[in-house]
Design a protein around this motif. Structure first.
Motif, PDB file in Angstrom:
ATOM      1  N   VAL A   1       0.767  -1.156   0.033  1.00 36.18           N
ATOM      2  CA  VAL A   1       0.025   0.226  -0.034  1.00 36.18           C
ATOM      3  C   VAL A   1       1.061   1.158  -0.009  1.00 36.18           C
ATOM      4  CG1 VAL A   1      -1.864   1.146   1.254  1.00 36.18           C
ATOM      5  CG2 VAL A   1      -1.542  -1.416   1.245  1.00 36.18           C
TER       6      VAL A   1
ATOM      7  N   MET B   1       0.678   9.594  -7.699  1.00 40.19           N
ATOM      8  CA  MET B   1      -0.786   9.443  -7.205  1.00 40.19           C
ATOM      9  C   MET B   1      -1.015   8.211  -6.202  1.00 40.19           C
ATOM     10  SD  MET B   1      -3.751  11.089  -8.134  1.00 40.19           S
ATOM     11  CE  MET B   1      -5.612  10.758  -8.028  1.00 40.19           C
ATOM     12  N   SER B   2      -0.597   7.097  -6.521  1.00 39.04           N
ATOM     13  CA  SER B   2      -0.997   5.668  -6.029  1.00 39.04           C
ATOM     14  C   SER B   2      -0.138   5.825  -4.545  1.00 39.04           C
ATOM     15  CB  SER B   2      -0.775   4.597  -6.794  1.00 39.04           C
ATOM     16  OG  SER B   2       0.428   4.709  -7.557  1.00 39.04           O
TER      17      SER B   2
ATOM     18  N   ARG C   1      -0.391   7.671  -2.407  1.00 34.40           N
ATOM     19  CA  ARG C   1      -1.371   8.308  -1.408  1.00 34.40           C
ATOM     20  C   ARG C   1      -2.507   6.966  -1.098  1.00 34.40           C
ATOM     21  NH1 ARG C   1       1.365  11.181  -0.938  1.00 34.40           N
ATOM     22  NH2 ARG C   1       2.061  13.179  -2.217  1.00 34.40           N
ATOM     23  N   GLY C   2      -1.725   6.001  -0.540  1.00 33.49           N
ATOM     24  CA  GLY C   2      -2.446   4.852   0.019  1.00 33.49           C
ATOM     25  C   GLY C   2      -3.175   4.173  -0.954  1.00 33.49           C
ATOM     26  N   GLY C   3      -2.671   4.074  -2.324  1.00 28.76           N
ATOM     27  CA  GLY C   3      -3.256   3.391  -3.353  1.00 28.76           C
ATOM     28  C   GLY C   3      -2.352   1.969  -3.184  1.00 28.76           C
ATOM     29  N   SER C   4      -2.790   1.075  -4.123  1.00 27.41           N
ATOM     30  CA  SER C   4      -2.173  -0.434  -4.535  1.00 27.41           C
ATOM     31  C   SER C   4      -0.755   0.068  -4.961  1.00 27.41           C
ATOM     32  CB  SER C   4      -3.193  -1.252  -5.042  1.00 27.41           C
ATOM     33  OG  SER C   4      -2.317  -2.285  -5.903  1.00 27.41           O
TER      34      SER C   4
ATOM     35  N   GLU D   1       1.287  -6.600   2.386  1.00 24.47           N
ATOM     36  CA  GLU D   1      -0.202  -6.554   3.150  1.00 24.47           C
ATOM     37  C   GLU D   1      -1.019  -7.617   2.250  1.00 24.47           C
ATOM     38  OE1 GLU D   1      -4.402  -5.221   3.516  1.00 24.47           O
ATOM     39  OE2 GLU D   1      -3.538  -5.820   1.759  1.00 24.47           O
TER      40      GLU D   1
ATOM     41  N   LEU E   1      -4.148  -8.450   1.471  1.00 26.21           N
ATOM     42  CA  LEU E   1      -5.132  -7.959   0.247  1.00 26.21           C
ATOM     43  C   LEU E   1      -4.241  -7.873  -1.292  1.00 26.21           C
ATOM     44  CD1 LEU E   1      -7.820  -7.857  -1.009  1.00 26.21           C
ATOM     45  CD2 LEU E   1      -7.790  -5.540  -0.167  1.00 26.21           C
ATOM     46  N   GLU E   2      -3.063  -7.044  -0.843  1.00 19.63           N
ATOM     47  CA  GLU E   2      -2.279  -6.816  -2.193  1.00 19.63           C
ATOM     48  C   GLU E   2      -1.558  -8.168  -2.640  1.00 19.63           C
ATOM     49  OE1 GLU E   2      -2.827  -4.128  -3.454  1.00 19.63           O
ATOM     50  OE2 GLU E   2      -4.254  -3.827  -1.972  1.00 19.63           O
TER      51      GLU E   2
ATOM     52  N   ARG F   1      -4.091 -10.100  -4.790  1.00 18.71           N
ATOM     53  CA  ARG F   1      -4.250  -9.131  -6.028  1.00 18.71           C
ATOM     54  C   ARG F   1      -3.140  -9.573  -6.875  1.00 18.71           C
ATOM     55  NH1 ARG F   1      -7.355  -4.903  -5.597  1.00 18.71           N
ATOM     56  NH2 ARG F   1      -6.807  -4.213  -3.422  1.00 18.71           N
TER      57      ARG F   1
ATOM     58  N   ILE G   1      -4.583  -3.738   5.643  1.00 15.83           N
ATOM     59  CA  ILE G   1      -4.800  -2.421   5.795  1.00 15.83           C
ATOM     60  C   ILE G   1      -6.283  -2.246   4.851  1.00 15.83           C
ATOM     61  CG2 ILE G   1      -4.157  -0.133   5.023  1.00 15.83           C
ATOM     62  CD1 ILE G   1      -1.274  -0.944   5.501  1.00 15.83           C
ATOM     63  N   MET G   2      -6.979  -1.721   5.669  1.00 12.47           N
ATOM     64  CA  MET G   2      -8.372  -1.565   5.162  1.00 12.47           C
ATOM     65  C   MET G   2      -8.357  -0.861   3.837  1.00 12.47           C
ATOM     66  SD  MET G   2     -10.029  -3.743   6.746  1.00 12.47           S
ATOM     67  CE  MET G   2      -8.884  -4.530   8.005  1.00 12.47           C
ATOM     68  N   PRO G   3      -8.849  -0.965   2.588  1.00 11.27           N
ATOM     69  CA  PRO G   3      -9.087  -0.223   1.472  1.00 11.27           C
ATOM     70  C   PRO G   3     -10.466   0.571   1.781  1.00 11.27           C
ATOM     71  CG  PRO G   3      -9.692  -2.274   0.942  1.00 11.27           C
ATOM     72  CD  PRO G   3      -9.182  -2.391   2.543  1.00 11.27           C
ATOM     73  N   MET G   4     -10.710   1.609   0.876  1.00  9.09           N
ATOM     74  CA  MET G   4     -11.647   2.610   1.000  1.00  9.09           C
ATOM     75  C   MET G   4     -13.171   1.814   1.054  1.00  9.09           C
ATOM     76  SD  MET G   4     -12.356   5.425   2.142  1.00  9.09           S
ATOM     77  CE  MET G   4     -10.835   5.826   2.618  1.00  9.09           C
TER      78      MET G   4
ATOM     79  N   SER H   1      -0.507   8.949 -13.241  1.00  8.35           N
ATOM     80  CA  SER H   1      -0.760  10.057 -12.251  1.00  8.35           C
ATOM     81  C   SER H   1      -1.246  11.307 -13.094  1.00  8.35           C
ATOM     82  CB  SER H   1       0.482  10.425 -11.470  1.00  8.35           C
ATOM     83  OG  SER H   1       0.742   9.513 -10.526  1.00  8.35           O
TER      84      SER H   1
ATOM     85  N   LEU I   1     -12.070  -8.623  -5.870  1.00  5.35           N
ATOM     86  CA  LEU I   1     -11.481  -8.179  -4.464  1.00  5.35           C
ATOM     87  C   LEU I   1     -11.846  -6.725  -4.470  1.00  5.35           C
ATOM     88  CD1 LEU I   1      -7.752  -9.308  -5.012  1.00  5.35           C
ATOM     89  CD2 LEU I   1      -9.312 -10.562  -3.351  1.00  5.35           C
TER      90      LEU I   1
ATOM     91  N   ARG J   1      -8.297  -0.878  -4.346  1.00  9.36           N
ATOM     92  CA  ARG J   1      -7.646   0.071  -3.353  1.00  9.36           C
ATOM     93  C   ARG J   1      -7.189   1.389  -4.018  1.00  9.36           C
ATOM     94  NH1 ARG J   1      -5.329  -1.157   1.721  1.00  9.36           N
ATOM     95  NH2 ARG J   1      -5.143  -3.441   1.224  1.00  9.36           N
ATOM     96  N   PRO J   2      -7.972   2.281  -4.110  1.00  6.52           N
ATOM     97  CA  PRO J   2      -7.619   3.293  -4.919  1.00  6.52           C
ATOM     98  C   PRO J   2      -6.730   4.341  -4.102  1.00  6.52           C
ATOM     99  CG  PRO J   2     -10.123   3.613  -4.361  1.00  6.52           C
ATOM    100  CD  PRO J   2      -9.491   2.160  -3.768  1.00  6.52           C
ATOM    101  N   PRO J   3      -6.334   5.309  -4.627  1.00  5.35           N
ATOM    102  CA  PRO J   3      -5.441   6.177  -3.652  1.00  5.35           C
ATOM    103  C   PRO J   3      -6.431   7.075  -2.877  1.00  5.35           C
ATOM    104  CG  PRO J   3      -4.872   6.662  -6.055  1.00  5.35           C
ATOM    105  CD  PRO J   3      -6.027   5.377  -5.996  1.00  5.35           C
ATOM    106  N   VAL J   4      -6.223   7.264  -1.606  1.00  8.23           N
ATOM    107  CA  VAL J   4      -6.925   8.236  -0.615  1.00  8.23           C
ATOM    108  C   VAL J   4      -6.142   9.363  -0.151  1.00  8.23           C
ATOM    109  CG1 VAL J   4      -8.692   6.352  -0.339  1.00  8.23           C
ATOM    110  CG2 VAL J   4      -6.316   6.667   1.112  1.00  8.23           C
TER     111      VAL J   4
ATOM    112  N   MET K   1       0.562  16.604  -4.160  1.00 10.37           N
ATOM    113  CA  MET K   1       0.246  15.670  -4.932  1.00 10.37           C
ATOM    114  C   MET K   1       1.571  15.060  -5.508  1.00 10.37           C
ATOM    115  SD  MET K   1      -2.161  13.658  -6.585  1.00 10.37           S
ATOM    116  CE  MET K   1      -1.431  12.628  -5.596  1.00 10.37           C
TER     117      MET K   1
END
Ligand SMILES: Cc1ncc(C[n+]2csc(CCOP(=O)(O)OP(=O)(O)O)c2C)c(N)n1
Ligand code: SF4
Ligand code: SF4
Lengths: 189, 577
Positions: free
Chosen positions: A10, A41-42, A44-47, A75, A77-78, A81, A99-102, B110, B330, B333-336, B442
Motif C-alpha cells: 500500500v 498518485m498511488s 497516497r494509500g493506493g495499491s 499487505e 489483500l495486495e 491481488r 490495511i483496510m481499503p476504502m 498520475s 477483490l 484500493r484506489p488512492p485516498v 500531490m
C-alpha cells in the motif's frame, strides 16, 4: 540470485526502500539489475507495485504475468491481488498485516477473510510474517519493510552479512542500528 | 568510472550536470519531478521551481539567450502550458544549448490525460530524443545540449513513466564546464516580430532539412539491429526493451531521435526484412510517417492507442501467446487522502451542502471519490476558477449560490490567479475556496512561492495569498482553519450568499509535511454504530464486523475532524475543536 521479485503493498509502506536494498545487493554481486518504482498518485494509500529484476542482462524493467519468482507482499489483500504475476510453484512472502481499503472502510465491501489459505493454493511456498508485530517489538513500526526484506533474503538463500551490507549501504546511517535489528528478526523467522 | 543504479530522472539530471548546464527552471509534475529535485543538489547548477511551466520555459530561454546551457523539465501536460514560448523559441533558436524534458504518462498513473508529446516536437519543429534506459537517458541529455547548439534549436528529451521511474545502471563521468557564449544583441534572431520572424521561419526549415539529411546519412543514436529478417520492428524508448524481451529474434530499428524520423534509414531497414511492424505506445506517430513515405507496415491495426504496452501484450499481439489470468473479485484500493489530510473536512462540508463543485488538480482531486464524492468536474490545472465562472455566466445567480470552485495553493499560483482576475473583472458572482496546505502535495511536497523556501531550500519571500486576492479586487475574503468544520461551513455559506466574487482560504498544513505536528491518536468508546465518522473516508477509521467504528492508532494523526461528526461524543482524545 538471478530472480524476478515483485514487491506489492500500500502506498506509504516503504516499498521503495525495499527495492533499493535489493538493488544494492545486485550491485554488490556484480549482476545486472533494473528496478521499476511507483511515484505520484498511488503513493497516497493506493495499491503499489515495485518490480525488481536481477539477472546477467535485464531488458524490460517490468515483470510480466506469470514471471515473478517471488512476490514480497507488505499487505495480505495486495498479495492476493497480484498472484497472477507469480511463476508456477513460486514463493510468496507475505506480511499478515491488513490495511483496510476504502470500499471496506465505507462498508461497501468486506475484507476477504481467508486470504492466507487462498495464497497457499496459488504458490509453491508461502511464508507468512507478522512484520508489524515484530516491528512494534523492536519499537519501530516504520521498519515493517526491513523486517520483510530480512524474511525475503532468507528465501533467496543470501547470507545475513550480504543483506546486512546492502542495508547499511542503502539506509541513512542514523537509522541503521534500529533497522539492523528489524532485518535480523525478519531473517531469523 | 563509477557505475550506479539510477532512476531515469536521476540520469537526466546527471546528464545535464555533466553537460555543464547552468540554469534549470521547472514546475513539478509526475513523472518529471525528481529531475529538478536531484539537479538542485549540485552546487554548480542554479535550479528553481517556477510557478508554472510557461515561466520555467521562458527562464530557460532567457538563460540560453544569455549564453549558458539551460533546461526546463515538466510533465506532458506541462508542455501545453509551455507551448507558447516553445513555439517561438523554436524560431529564435538558442545561444547556449537549451533542453526541454517532456515526461509522458501512458496509462495515466498520475495524470488527467495521456497525450503524446511527440506531436509537439513536430508541430514546433523541435527535435526530440527518447532514451530507453537510464544510461541512455544520461547520454541523450548530453547529446540534446550538443544538438541544440549545433542546429540552433531547443531540443526535447521525451520520457515516459516507466523510463523516468525505473532504475538501471549508469556510468558517471565528470562535468565539463562549458564556457559562456557571449550575448550579442541581434533583433533578427531574438526579437520575434513579423519582419524578423519571417527570416527565422526560413532558418527553422533549413535547419530541420539539414538535420533530416544528417539523420538519413546515419547517426549513432538511431540504431539498426538485424537479426532474423522475417520480422522488423520499428520502436523507441522503453518499448524497445519490451520488444527485445518479447521478440528476441526480431530485427529492430530503434529510433533514438523520435522527431524528425530518419525516414530513409527506415526505408533501407524495411527493404531488409519481410514484414515491418511499428510498436509505439499512444499515437501512431511513426506509423503514419512510414505510411506517408510508402513503407508498408502494421501498427495500430494490432495495437491499442491506450495505456502502456508490456512484454505480455507484445507476445499476445504478435505471437498469439496469451496468458490465462484468473479473475479474483477483490475490493479495489484506489488512492485516498492521507489520515489527517486538511482537505478532507472541507470536502465533507461541500458534500453535505450538496454543492456543485468545480475542482482542480492535486491531492484534493481525491475529494471526487467515495465516500466524499463531492466533486463535479476536473479538467486541468487552474481550470476550476474559469469553469465556475462559466457556470455562473450560463445559469446565473441561482446556480452560483450552489456552486463553488476549489483549488490548491500551488495550483492557484500556477494558473488560478488569472481565472480569478477574469471573474472579478467580468462581474462574476462566484465562490472560490483555496485549499492552502502550504505545499505542492500531490507531486511529493515541493516548495512554491507561498511556502517561504526555494527548490534549493534557501529562504524566500512568502507570497501572501490573502493580500493577493484582495488586490485582485475580491471584496469578500474569509480565512478559516480547514480542520474546523463549523467554521468552514459558516464561511462557505456566507460566501455563497454574498454577491460578487468571494474567496475562502481554508488553511492547514499537509499532514505529511515534516513540520506537521501530529497529535496523539483518538479512540472510540461506546460507539453507537451511527456511521457518521465513516462519512469522511479517513483511512484510519473503519467499520468493524459488528458495525462499530474503530480508529487505527498507528495511522491516526489526531486531527480531530472525525470527532466533530460524532453526535454521541464517542470519540475520545484530541483537543475539542
Ligand atoms: C500543467 C500541469 N503541471 C503539473 C501537473 C502535476 N500536478 C498535479 S497536481 C499538482 C499540484 C498540486 O498542488 P496543490 O494545488 O497545492 O494541491 P495539493 O496536492 O497540495 O493538495 C501538480 C504540480 C499537472 N497536472 N498539470
Ligand atoms: S499528501 Fe498532504 S495534501 Fe496530499 S492527501 Fe496527504 S495530507 Fe492531504
Ligand atoms: S482524528 Fe479522526 S479523522 Fe483525524 S486522522 Fe484520526 S481518525 Fe482520521
Amino acid at each position: 540470485m538471478r530472480t524476478n521479485i515483485l514487491i506489492v503493498g500500500v502506498g506509504g509502506q516503504g516499498t521503495l526502500l525495499a527495492s533499493r536494498i535489493l538493488g544494492t545487493l545486485a550491485v554488490n554481486k556484480n549482476l545486472d539489475c533494473k528496478l521499476s518504482e511507483v511515484h505520484g498518485m498511488s503513493q497516497r494509500g493506493g495499491s503499489v507495485v515495485t518490480n525488481v529484476k536481477i539477472a546477467d542482462k535485464v531488458l524490460s524493467p517490468i515483470i510480466g504475468l506469470g514471471d515473478a519468482d517471488i512476490i514480497l507482499a507488505f499487505e495480505q489483500l495486495e498479495a492476493i491481488r497480484y498472484t497472477n504475476y507469480l511463476k508456477k510453484g513460486g514463493t510468496i512472502v507475505v506480511n499478515t498485516q491488513q490495511i483496510m481499503p476504502m470500499p471496506v472502510i465505507t462498508g461497501a465491501r468486506e475484507y476477504p477473510s481467508n486470504i492466507l489459505e487462498e495464497l497457499d493454493k496459488r504458490c509453491g511456498k508461502l511464508i507468512a510474517v507478522d512484520a508489524l508485530e515484530i516491528a512494534k517489538e523492536i519499537g519501530s513500526v516504520k521498519s515493517v519493510n526491513v523486517v520483510m526484506i530480512g524474511a525475503l533474503a532468507k528465501q533467496l538463500g543470501i547470507s545475513f552479512d550480504e543483506i546486512d551490507n546492502a542495508l547499511k549501504q542503502t539506509i541513512k546511517p542514523a537509522l541503521y542500528e534500529l533497522n539492523k535489528a528489524a532485518l535480523e528478526k525478519g531473517y531469523n523467522i | 568510472m563509477a557505475k550506479k543504479l539510477m532512476l531515469g530522472n536521476e540520469a537526466i539530471a546527471r546528464g545535464a550536470y555533466e553537460a555543464g548546464v547552468k540554469v534549470v527552471s521547472s514546475y513539478p509534475g509526475t513523472p518529471s519531478t525528481e529531475i529538478s529535485e536531484i539537479i538542485a543538489k549540485y552546487p554548480e547548477v542554479y535550479a528553481e521551481w517556477a510557478p508554472n511551466e510557461k515561466v520555467a520555459t521562458e527562464v530557460a530561454v532567457g538563460a540560453s539567450f544569455a549564453g549558458v546551457r539551460s533546461m526546463a523539465c515538466m510533465k506532458h501536460v506541462g508542455v501545453n502550458v509551455a507551448a507558447d514560448p516553445l513555439f517561438t523559441a523554436a524560431y529564435t533558436g538558442v545561444n547556449g544549448g537549451m533542453v526541454m524534458v517532456a515526461a509522458d504518462d501512458p496509462g495515466m498513473h498520475s495524470s488527467q490525460n495521456e497525450q503524446d508529446s511527440r506531436f509537439y516536437a513536430r508541430a514546433a519543429h523541435v527535435p526530440m530524443l527518447e532514451p530507453s534506459d537510464s544510461q541512455e537517458a544520461k547520454e541523450f541529455t548530453k547529446l540534446a545540449f550538443e544538438l541544440s547548439e549545433k542546429y540552433d534549436t531547443p531540443v526535447f528529451v521525451r520520457t515516459t513513466t516507466r523510463l523516468a521511474h525505473s532504475q538501471s545502471f549508469v556510468e558517471e563521468e565528470d562535468r565539463v564546464e562549458v564556457p559562456n557564449k557571449p550575448y550579442v544583441k541581434d533583433i533578427t534572431k531574438y526579437t520575434m516580430m513579423p519582419s524578423s520572424a519571417i527570416g527565422r521561419h526560413l532558418k527553422v526549415e533549413a535547419r530541420e532539412n539539414q538535420l533530416k539529411e544528417d539523420l538519413n546519412n546515419g547517426v549513432w543514436f538511431n540504431r539498426e539491429e538485424i537479426r532474423d529478417t522475417k520480422l522488423g520492428v520499428v520502436c523507441s524508448g522503453i518499448v524497445y526493451q519490451y520488444v527485445r524481451e518479447a521478440l528476441p529474434d526480431a530485427s529492430i530499428f530503434k529510433l533514438g531521435m523520435v522527431y524528425p524520423v530518419a525516414i530513409e534509414q527506415i526505408k533501407a531497414f524495411a527493404s531488409k526484412v519481410k514484414r515491418v511492424i511499428v510498436i509505439e505506445e499512444l499515437e501512431p506517430f511513426f506509423e503514419n510517417q512510414l505510411k506517408a513515405n510508402g513503407i508498408k507496415c502494421d501498427g495500430k491495426n494490432l495495437f491499442t492507442l491506450q495505456g502502456e504496452y508490456s512484454v505480455s501484450l507484445i507476445k499476445e499481439r504478435i505471437l498469439g501467446i496469451s496468458q490465462d489470468v484468473e479473475k479474483i473479485d477483490l475490493p479495489v484500493r484506489p488512492p485516498v487522502m492521507c489520515a489527517g489530510c486538511p482537505h478532507r473536512g472541507v470536502f465533507y462540508i461541500l458534500s453535505k451542502l450538496k454543492l456543485t463543485v468545480s475542482a482542480d488538480i492535486g491531492c484534493y482531486t481525491l475529494g471526487a471519490v467515495a465516500p466524499l464524492s463531492a466533486v463535479d468536474s476536473v479538467v486541468c490545472m487552474g481550470a476550476s476558477v474559469g469553469i465556475a465562472h462559466g457556470f455562473e455566466k450560463a445559469l446565473g445567480r441561482d446556480q452560483s449560490k450552489h456552486t463553488v470552485a476549489v483549488i490548491g495553493d500551488s495550483t492557484f499560483i500556477h494558473s488560478g490567479i488569472t481565472g480569478l482576475v477574469n471573474a472579478v473583472y467580468n462581474g462574476s458572482n462566484m465562490t472560490l475556496i483555496i485549499l492552502d496546505n502550504s505545499t505542492t502535495g500531490m507531486t511529493g511536497h515541493q516548495q512554491h512561492p507561498a511556502t517561504g523556501l526555494t527548490l534549493k531550500n534557501t529562504p524566500a519571500p512568502i507570497l501572501p495569498l490573502d493580500d493577493l486576492v484582495k488586490t485582485i479586487g475580491v471584496k469578500s475574503l474569509d480565512i478559516v482553519d480547514s480542520y474546523d468544520l463549523a467554521e468552514v461551513e459558516r464561511a462557505v455559506k456566507e460566501a455563497l450568499n454574498t454577491d460578487g466574487v468571494s474567496v475562502v482560504i481554508a488553511k492547514h498544513p499537509c499532514a505529511l509535511l515534516k513540520t506537521y505536528k501530529a497529535k496523539p491518536a483518538l479512540s472510540i468508546e461506546n460507539c453507537k454504530k451511527c456511521g457518521m465518522c465513516l462519512k469522511i473516508g479517513c483511512p484510519a477509521i473503519y467499520k468493524q464486523k459488528d458495525g462499530s467504528a474503530l480508529i487505527n492508532t498507528s495511522q491516526c494523526v489526531g486531527c480531530g475532524v472525525c470527532k466533530q461528526l460524532c453526535k454521541f461524543d464517542a470519540i475520545k482524545g484530541g483537543d475539542a475543536q
